[in-house]
Design a protein around this motif. Structure first.
Motif, short mmCIF file in Angstrom:
data_model
loop_
_atom_site.label_atom_id
_atom_site.label_comp_id
_atom_site.label_asym_id
_atom_site.label_seq_id
_atom_site.Cartn_x
_atom_site.Cartn_y
_atom_site.Cartn_z
N THR A 1 -9.13 22.33 3.92
CA THR A 1 -8.23 22.40 5.08
C THR A 1 -8.36 21.17 5.97
O THR A 1 -7.42 20.85 6.71
N ASP A 2 -9.49 20.48 5.92
CA ASP A 2 -9.65 19.26 6.71
C ASP A 2 -9.17 18.01 5.99
O ASP A 2 -9.25 16.90 6.54
N SER A 3 -8.67 18.17 4.77
CA SER A 3 -8.35 17.01 3.93
C SER A 3 -7.01 16.36 4.25
O SER A 3 -6.78 15.21 3.89
N GLY A 4 -6.13 17.10 4.88
CA GLY A 4 -4.78 16.59 5.10
C GLY A 4 -3.83 16.87 3.95
O GLY A 4 -2.63 16.61 4.04
N LEU A 5 -4.35 17.45 2.86
CA LEU A 5 -3.49 17.81 1.73
C LEU A 5 -2.82 19.16 1.98
O LEU A 5 -3.40 20.03 2.64
N PRO A 6 -1.62 19.38 1.44
CA PRO A 6 -1.02 20.71 1.49
C PRO A 6 -1.90 21.69 0.71
O PRO A 6 -2.34 21.38 -0.40
N TRP A 7 -2.12 22.87 1.27
CA TRP A 7 -3.07 23.78 0.65
C TRP A 7 -2.62 25.23 0.73
O TRP A 7 -1.84 25.62 1.59
N THR A 8 -3.19 26.02 -0.18
CA THR A 8 -3.10 27.47 -0.17
C THR A 8 -4.48 28.00 -0.56
O THR A 8 -5.10 27.47 -1.49
N ILE A 9 -4.95 29.03 0.12
CA ILE A 9 -6.26 29.61 -0.18
C ILE A 9 -6.09 31.05 -0.63
O ILE A 9 -5.35 31.82 0.00
N LEU A 10 -6.76 31.41 -1.71
CA LEU A 10 -6.76 32.78 -2.22
C LEU A 10 -8.14 33.39 -1.97
O LEU A 10 -9.16 32.81 -2.36
N ARG A 11 -8.15 34.55 -1.32
CA ARG A 11 -9.42 35.23 -1.03
C ARG A 11 -9.46 36.60 -1.71
O ARG A 11 -9.00 37.59 -1.16
N PRO A 12 -10.01 36.67 -2.91
CA PRO A 12 -10.19 37.98 -3.57
C PRO A 12 -11.44 38.67 -3.07
O PRO A 12 -12.26 38.08 -2.37
N ASN A 13 -11.59 39.93 -3.49
CA ASN A 13 -12.73 40.74 -3.07
C ASN A 13 -13.51 41.19 -4.29
O ASN A 13 -13.82 42.36 -4.45
N GLY A 14 -13.81 40.25 -5.17
CA GLY A 14 -14.51 40.59 -6.40
C GLY A 14 -13.54 40.87 -7.54
O GLY A 14 -12.34 41.08 -7.33
N PHE A 15 -14.06 40.87 -8.76
CA PHE A 15 -13.24 41.01 -9.96
C PHE A 15 -13.62 42.27 -10.74
O PHE A 15 -14.79 42.59 -10.91
N ALA B 1 -4.89 10.47 -5.49
CA ALA B 1 -3.85 10.50 -6.53
C ALA B 1 -2.54 11.06 -6.00
O ALA B 1 -1.60 11.28 -6.79
N ALA B 2 -2.46 11.29 -4.69
CA ALA B 2 -1.24 11.81 -4.06
C ALA B 2 -0.83 13.16 -4.64
O ALA B 2 0.37 13.43 -4.83
N VAL B 3 -1.81 14.02 -4.91
CA VAL B 3 -1.52 15.38 -5.36
C VAL B 3 -0.76 16.12 -4.26
O VAL B 3 -1.06 15.98 -3.07
N GLU B 4 0.22 16.92 -4.65
CA GLU B 4 1.12 17.54 -3.67
C GLU B 4 0.64 18.88 -3.14
O GLU B 4 1.10 19.34 -2.09
N HIS B 5 -0.29 19.54 -3.85
CA HIS B 5 -0.66 20.89 -3.44
C HIS B 5 -1.98 21.27 -4.11
O HIS B 5 -2.15 21.07 -5.31
N VAL B 6 -2.90 21.84 -3.34
CA VAL B 6 -4.16 22.35 -3.89
C VAL B 6 -4.25 23.84 -3.57
O VAL B 6 -4.15 24.24 -2.40
N VAL B 7 -4.42 24.66 -4.61
CA VAL B 7 -4.61 26.10 -4.45
C VAL B 7 -6.08 26.38 -4.73
O VAL B 7 -6.57 26.10 -5.83
N GLN B 8 -6.76 26.90 -3.74
CA GLN B 8 -8.20 27.08 -3.83
C GLN B 8 -8.58 28.55 -3.97
O GLN B 8 -8.06 29.41 -3.24
N LEU B 9 -9.48 28.84 -4.90
CA LEU B 9 -10.04 30.18 -5.05
C LEU B 9 -11.26 30.30 -4.15
O LEU B 9 -12.26 29.61 -4.36
N SER B 10 -11.19 31.14 -3.14
CA SER B 10 -12.29 31.35 -2.22
C SER B 10 -12.74 32.79 -2.33
O SER B 10 -12.83 33.34 -3.42
#
Length: 285
Positions: free
Chosen positions: A126-140, A88-97
């Motif tokens: 990260t292997d998808s070729g899409l622009p990405w950002t990853i968020l790494r929390p340490n629990g909630f 779908a040509a999404v411009e950015h994926v922000v992932q919760l890791s």
């Protein structure tokens, strides 16, 4: 338009509210639209992360995606969403890791399972070729709500495993605020470590709650078998086993590190556990 997966979860709900306050157009993906209520103005699309054909409509016309997967199937689910987003040509994926991917569990195979699920999910993005950002929390911090019902019912002995194991949980609202900032920016292959402002143990959380509520709360160490049975009531058994193994072999250098990400991205300090507790005191009464 921003698509939010996991929108009925703790972080997802907070993110939807934050995006609406920011004036963003929000679409949520849910398997059961009739079972979950969302704020006015939210577009609701039915779909299942495990069924790729249901994701096409969800990503149509979307510019950014918030990707939140859990458990042993997250690599497959994340890959399904990423594939649909790429189409779908999404411009950015922000992932919760999770910061679990950074823990060193040398010699503890069972403890690496949880980290492996998150790492595989990250690799799908990260292997998808899409622009990405990853968020790494340490629990909630909101995990403490598991004690709300017994405390409200009058119990004063709160049981949990690893009572002296400190970590740096984050208020889900702070994590959502970070995600909202990330979604407003172009994807630049960044990884943000998101924590609360201080290390705190489960026993310390119980102490804070007792002082706040004016109750003689006392922490009691739970055996691993007791903890496993309790977790298995709210998550798959294999996920519960992975969570407990990761805690049993915790990498304290990772778990207790404080990162200034919330302040750097949102312009205000991360909330402490005491602040989170004060805002949610009614849940414990």
């Amino acid at each position: 338009m921003i698509l939010v997966t996991g929108a009925s979860g703790t972080v997802g709900r907070a993110l939807v509210a934050q995006l609406l306050r920011d004036g963003r157009k929000v679409r949520v993906l849910t398997r059961n639209p009739g079972r979950v209520s969302f704020p006015d103005g939210v577009e609701i699309v039915q779909g299942d992360l495990g069924i790729p054909s249901t994701l096409t409509a969800a990503v149509a016309g979307v510019t950014s995606v918030f990707l939140s997967g859990v458990g042993h199937q997250r690599a497959v689910h994340d890959r399904n969403v990423v594939t649909a987003a790429r189409g779908a040509a999404v411009e950015h994926v922000v992932q919760l890791s999770s910061l679990a991917v950074e823990e060193d569990h040398t010699g503890a195979e069972a403890a690496r399972v949880l980290a492996g699920w998150h790492a595989a999910g990250e690799a799908a993005l990260t292997d998808s070729g899409l622009p990405w950002t990853i968020l790494r929390p340490n629990g909630f911090m909101s995990n403490a709500l598991q004690w709300a019902r017994p405390i409200a019912a009058g119990e004063t002995v709160i049981r949990a495993p690893f009572g002296r194991l400190a970590s740096t949980p984050v208020d889900p609202r702070d994590l959502a605020a970070v995600a909202a900032v990330a979604l407003a920016r172009p994807g630049r292959g960044e990884i943000h470590r998101v924590t609360g402002p201080e290390p705190i143990t489960p026993a310390g959380q119980v102490r804070v709650l007792g002082e706040l509520l004016g109750l003689p709360l006392r922490f009691a160490e739970q055996t691993l078998d007791e903890a496993r049975r309790a977790l298995a009531r709210v998550m798959p058994a294999d996920t519960a086993d992975a969570v407990l193994a990761a805690r049993a072999h915790a990498d304290l250098a990772v778990r207790t590190a404080v990162h200034p990400t919330v302040a750097e991205l949102t312009g205000r300090p991360a909330r402490s556990f005491a602040e989170w507790a004060a805002d949610h005191a009614a849940s414990f009464r």
